[in-house]
Write an enzyme that holds these catalytic residues in place. Structure first.
Site, PDB file in Angstrom:
ATOM      1  N   GLU A   1       0.125   3.017  -0.937  1.00  0.00           N
ATOM      2  CA  GLU A   1       0.800   1.963  -0.638  1.00  0.00           C
ATOM      3  C   GLU A   1       0.988   0.884  -1.042  1.00  0.00           C
ATOM      4  O   GLU A   1       2.169   0.036  -1.562  1.00  0.00           O
ATOM      5  CB  GLU A   1       0.447   1.164   0.905  1.00  0.00           C
ATOM      6  CG  GLU A   1       0.235   1.944   1.892  1.00  0.00           C
ATOM      7  CD  GLU A   1       0.224   2.053   3.178  1.00  0.00           C
ATOM      8  OE1 GLU A   1       0.113   0.204   3.474  1.00  0.00           O
ATOM      9  OE2 GLU A   1      -0.918   2.638   3.806  1.00  0.00           O
TER      10      GLU A   1
ATOM     11  N   HIS B   1       4.885   2.143   5.620  1.00  0.00           N
ATOM     12  CA  HIS B   1       4.827   3.643   7.266  1.00  0.00           C
ATOM     13  C   HIS B   1       3.459   4.271   5.956  1.00  0.00           C
ATOM     14  O   HIS B   1       4.231   4.645   5.490  1.00  0.00           O
ATOM     15  CB  HIS B   1       5.375   3.894   7.661  1.00  0.00           C
ATOM     16  CG  HIS B   1       4.390   4.802   8.408  1.00  0.00           C
ATOM     17  ND1 HIS B   1       3.820   3.320  10.366  1.00  0.00           N
ATOM     18  CD2 HIS B   1       3.917   6.341   9.051  1.00  0.00           C
ATOM     19  CE1 HIS B   1       3.267   4.659  10.911  1.00  0.00           C
ATOM     20  NE2 HIS B   1       3.262   5.541  10.088  1.00  0.00           N
TER      21      HIS B   1
ATOM     22  N   GLY C   1      -3.342  -7.954   4.992  1.00  0.00           N
ATOM     23  CA  GLY C   1      -2.446  -8.142   3.759  1.00  0.00           C
ATOM     24  C   GLY C   1      -2.271  -7.796   2.437  1.00  0.00           C
ATOM     25  O   GLY C   1      -1.941  -8.497   1.247  1.00  0.00           O
ATOM     26  N   SER C   2      -2.797  -6.594   2.277  1.00  0.00           N
ATOM     27  CA  SER C   2      -3.366  -6.358   0.839  1.00  0.00           C
ATOM     28  C   SER C   2      -1.502  -5.619   0.781  1.00  0.00           C
ATOM     29  O   SER C   2      -2.195  -5.780  -0.726  1.00  0.00           O
ATOM     30  CB  SER C   2      -4.554  -4.750   1.330  1.00  0.00           C
ATOM     31  OG  SER C   2      -3.625  -3.571   1.910  1.00  0.00           O
TER      32      SER C   2
HETATM   33  C1  GRF Z   1      -0.792  -0.925   6.115  1.00  0.00           C
HETATM   34  O1  GRF Z   1      -1.870   0.685   6.273  1.00  0.00           O
HETATM   35  C2  GRF Z   1       0.162  -0.927   6.338  1.00  0.00           C
HETATM   36  O2  GRF Z   1       1.049   0.812   6.187  1.00  0.00           O
HETATM   37  C3  GRF Z   1       0.137  -0.215   7.679  1.00  0.00           C
HETATM   38  O3  GRF Z   1      -0.564  -0.881   8.386  1.00  0.00           O
HETATM   39  C4  GRF Z   1      -0.842  -1.252   7.150  1.00  0.00           C
HETATM   40  C5  GRF Z   1      -1.303  -2.885   6.754  1.00  0.00           C
HETATM   41  O4  GRF Z   1      -2.332  -2.886   5.862  1.00  0.00           O
HETATM   42  N1  GRF Z   1       2.060  -0.810   8.383  1.00  0.00           N
HETATM   43  P1  GRF Z   1      -2.112  -4.308   4.648  1.00  0.00           P
HETATM   44  O5  GRF Z   1      -3.044  -5.791   5.580  1.00  0.00           O
HETATM   45  O6  GRF Z   1      -0.900  -5.001   4.232  1.00  0.00           O
HETATM   46  O7  GRF Z   1      -3.978  -4.317   3.820  1.00  0.00           O
END
Ligand code: GRF
Length: 196
Positions: free
Chosen positions: A179, A109, A12-13
């Site tokens: 992201e 994504h 969940g980063s």
């Molecule tokens: C991220 O790379 C997002 O783009 C993909 O899944 C990963 C989730 O990472 N859909 P986190 O759990 O938010 O760290």
């Protein structure tokens, strides 16, 4: 005030970056009302609980799509949810939920859609594919969710370089930084009506 439900499956980063953006006022008039996880093991659940955010685990196991859709819609209704934010949620959102929440479900994504996306492109795979294809840049995309996988309207994209000799893991780290920066920005754009 808009109520958000963040859907996670892992650490969940991205969820954390969104919560921080709300706390710091970069996303205005929004509250994370609910965190939904596809797994009770998801590390992000503990973080949400520490923040006193309500959490729910939803199991897809041996359930027909109609039942999953009904359960999700009930959770969203009970918690008065306006927007669904997918942040590393590995399950597909049922079409019935997508149709009720048209243009109110977002996803991130880790590639420049339409490259390295669609069914099967999750985790490290998009980065391995980018390196395998020899592209010189990659990045991340925030998009609305429609009935397809990674096919909805793009809200925001940002690029980063792919360096000679990069491993998929190195690229993944570089993209994840992007992201954390663009997801809060994209959410703010949608909530303020700048994008609809
Ligand atoms: C991220 O790379 C997002 O783009 C993909 O899944 C990963 C989730 O990472 N859909 P986190 O759990 O938010 O760290």
């Amino acid at each position: 005030m808009k109520n958000l439900a963040i859907f996670i499956s892992g650490g969940g980063s991205n969820m954390k970056s969104i919560i921080a953006a709300i706390e710091e006022g970069r996303i205005k008039d929004a509250k994370v009302q609910l965190v939904v996880s596809s797994s009770s093991e998801a590390g992000g659940l503990i973080f949400a609980e520490d923040k006193s955010i309500k959490t729910e685990v939803i199991s897809y196991k041996s359930k027909p799509e109609g039942k999953i859709a009904a359960e999700i819609l009930e959770l969203l209704r009970e918690n008065d949810i306006d927007y669904i934010i997918l942040a590393g949620f590995v399950k597909v959102i049922p079409a019935e939920v997508v149709s009720v929440y048209k243009r109110r479900i977002m996803n991130i994504h880790p590639s420049l859609i339409p490259l390295f996306c669609g069914k099967g492109y999750y985790g490290i795979i998009p980065h391995q594919a980018a390196i395998g294809a020899g592209v010189r840049e990659s990045g991340a995309t925030v998009h609305f969710v429609d009935e397809g996988v990674d096919t909805g309207t793009i809200i925001l994209q940002e690029k980063c370089p792919v360096y000679e000799g990069d491993s998929a893991e190195e690229l993944q780290k570089r993209v994840l930084k992007i992201e954390h920066e663009i997801y809060p920005r994209a959410i703010a754009m949608v909530l303020s009506g700048e994008v609809e």
